[in-house]
Design a protein around this motif. Structure first.
Motif, PDB file in Angstrom:
ATOM      1  N   ARG A  35       0.836  -1.203   0.000  1.00 18.63           N
ATOM      2  CA  ARG A  35       0.000   0.000   0.000  1.00 18.63           C
ATOM      3  C   ARG A  35       0.871   1.253   0.000  1.00 18.63           C
ATOM      4  NH1 ARG A  35      -3.034  -2.879   3.936  1.00 18.63           N
ATOM      5  NH2 ARG A  35      -2.285  -1.471   5.573  1.00 18.63           N
ATOM      6  N   PHE A  36       1.981   1.223   0.760  1.00 17.72           N
ATOM      7  CA  PHE A  36       2.899   2.355   0.771  1.00 17.72           C
ATOM      8  C   PHE A  36       3.496   2.569  -0.620  1.00 17.72           C
ATOM      9  CE2 PHE A  36       7.282   3.973   1.514  1.00 17.72           C
ATOM     10  CZ  PHE A  36       6.932   5.221   1.995  1.00 17.72           C
ATOM     11  N   ARG A  37       3.895   1.468  -1.266  1.00 20.04           N
ATOM     12  CA  ARG A  37       4.417   1.585  -2.626  1.00 20.04           C
ATOM     13  C   ARG A  37       3.396   2.229  -3.550  1.00 20.04           C
ATOM     14  NH1 ARG A  37       4.974  -3.806  -5.963  1.00 20.04           N
ATOM     15  NH2 ARG A  37       2.757  -3.745  -5.512  1.00 20.04           N
ATOM     16  N   THR A  38       2.154   1.778  -3.477  1.00 17.37           N
ATOM     17  CA  THR A  38       1.117   2.324  -4.357  1.00 17.37           C
ATOM     18  C   THR A  38       0.912   3.810  -4.112  1.00 17.37           C
ATOM     19  OG1 THR A  38       0.020   0.170  -4.464  1.00 17.37           O
ATOM     20  CG2 THR A  38      -1.288   2.113  -5.064  1.00 17.37           C
ATOM     21  N   ARG A  39       0.916   4.234  -2.835  1.00 17.60           N
ATOM     22  CA  ARG A  39       0.738   5.667  -2.545  1.00 17.60           C
ATOM     23  C   ARG A  39       1.872   6.487  -3.154  1.00 17.60           C
ATOM     24  NH1 ARG A  39      -0.549   3.700   2.628  1.00 17.60           N
ATOM     25  NH2 ARG A  39       1.462   4.406   3.477  1.00 17.60           N
ATOM     26  N   GLN A  40       3.106   5.998  -3.017  1.00 17.80           N
ATOM     27  CA  GLN A  40       4.230   6.751  -3.562  1.00 17.80           C
ATOM     28  C   GLN A  40       4.226   6.732  -5.087  1.00 17.80           C
ATOM     29  OE1 GLN A  40       5.609   8.581  -1.390  1.00 17.80           O
ATOM     30  NE2 GLN A  40       4.510   7.443   0.204  1.00 17.80           N
TER      31      GLN A  40
END
Length: 424
Positions: A174-179
């Protein structure tokens, strides 16, 4: 597999890779369904047979889900061709004057007289170079997003007790997707502004925004999907390589002095550096190549086998994994004399001109070879020259090592600490 299977491999990948090559041959089996190509010939064979051994189908930055759907295969082919045009050796050579000042700035800003953990400033310097190469005047706005993409990658590849299904939205994913969304939104604004103004730019992004005679104009989504991965790649792998290079400058002062002597011919104003000046650094480039031979940052490449096929003396069943190991291929005595010895001169002939002593897989080869190889070599050669010209490097005194080796995602000198003394 020598010495106890996959558990032993997990504890000492480099050691087991060497023992496997020495005791089991050019191709050996790690466990059921996992093979290691350990010598130059099978490594090259796997990397060139892209249909039989394709890359793993899970990119680190997969295309974002959109209502408009994913770009068509021909659009992806156009995007790849445009990227390759912007990263070819000729294109990099034309922009040496943009790369050199940032390598000089890194060297100028190294604190002297004390031990410094050097990889973070190296990574920042190379990120500035890579992001500027891709996006020119828009680089300052995109550089913070590129740093967050790198952080997302680091979080995602950290060791875990669990192997989660690819569809599961773990916190790291999820962090990857946000960035990735944040980077893409910022880049989308740049793309639309350039297209609306007609000033596409002379950087790699500008190359991708120009229509091609064969494919026409790339859709916006095809441009955006292809750039998060290449943005991180412009500085992530070169940063790992730079750590090993700087360590070798510290451990081999004679070689460092020879690099410094070459670098003395570089222009006082780094922006005046040209391809001719870069060609005037043959020993520096040889040193970089020798370090990449001994410690290839991407020391292990993963390929799948979707269908049953042959590799050396093995029948590789469908669904198997083949690990291509440049680390052992580069240490094959059939390719390199005294393969474990650090010897930059092996890359030069009797006249001091570049030579090719053996198979070199630091940037891969075949259809999926590293797109940014020319850019990486230019960055690393100039960074090495500028650093050696200004400083003598040394390891911190004491019994403790100045770095730790990590092999999980690449071969790197984690926590590397070095001391710089102004060269007299």
């Amino acid at each position: 597999m020598p010495g106890g299977g996959y558990a032993t491999w997990s504890r000492d990948r480099l050691g087991v890779a060497r023992r496997g090559a020495e005791e089991c041959g050019d191709v050996w089996q790690l466990e059921s369904g996992v093979y290691v190509a350990a010598a130059a010939a099978p490594c090259e064979e796997v990397l060139h047979r892209a249909r039989d051994f394709p890359k793993a189908s899970a990119p680190l930055f997969p295309p974002l889900k959109r209502s408009s759907g994913a770009p068509a295969p021909e659009e992806r082919a156009h995007a790849h061709a445009a990227r390759m045009h912007g990263l070819r050796a000729q294109a990099v050579a034309d922009r040496i004057g943009e790369i050199a000042p940032r390598t000089a700035r890194f060297a100028e800003q190294w604190p002297t007289g004390r031990d410094v953990e050097i990889l973070p400033p190296v990574r920042h310097a190379l990120a500035e170079i890579g992001v500027h190469y891709l996006f020119s005047e828009d680089a300052p706005a995109l550089l913070p997003h590129a740093a967050q993409l790198f952080l997302a990658r680091e979080v995602l590849v950290r060791p875990s007790r669990w192997v989660w299904p690819r569809w599961m939205p773990t916190p790291a994913r999820r962090f990857r997707t946000r960035q990735q969304v944040a980077f893409t939104d910022a880049l989308r604004a740049v793309v639309r502004r350039r297209r609306s103004s007609g000033r596409l730019g002379d950087d790699l992004l500008g190359q991708m925004l120009r229509p091609s005679p064969r494919y026409g104009l790339l859709p916006e989504e095809a441009v955006l999907d292809t750039l998060p991965g290449i943005t991180v790649a412009t500085f992530e792998t070169p940063s790992r390589a730079a750590g090993w290079i700087l360590l070798h400058l510290a451990r081999h002062p004679g070689a460092a002095a020879r690099v410094a002597a070459e670098a003395a011919a570089l222009p006082t104003d780094p922006a005046a550096t040209t391809r001719t000046h870069l060609r005037g650094l043959p020993y520096t480039e040889a040193l970089v190549s020798e370090v990449l031979r001994l410690y290839p940052p991407s020391w292990l490449l993963t390929r799948d086998a979707p269908r049953r096929t042959r590799l050396a003396d093995y029948t590789v069943d469908a669904g198997s994994t083949v690990l291509v190991c440049p680390y052992t291929a580069h240490r094959d005595a059939r390719e390199y004399a005294e393969p474990d010895r650090f010897l930059p001169e092996r890359w030069l002939d009797d006249t001091g001109s570049p030579a090719k002593p053996g198979v070199f897989l630091a940037f891969g080869t075949g259809p999926h070879g590293c797109e940014g190889a020319a850019l990486a070599m230019a960055m690393l050669t100039l960074l090495t020259a500028q650093t050696a010209h200004r400083y003598q490097l040394s390891e911190p005194p004491g019994p403790d090592p100045c770095y730790q080796v990590t092999t999980l995602e690449g071969l790197a000198t984690v926590g590397l600490r070095l001391r710089a003394t102004v060269r007299g």
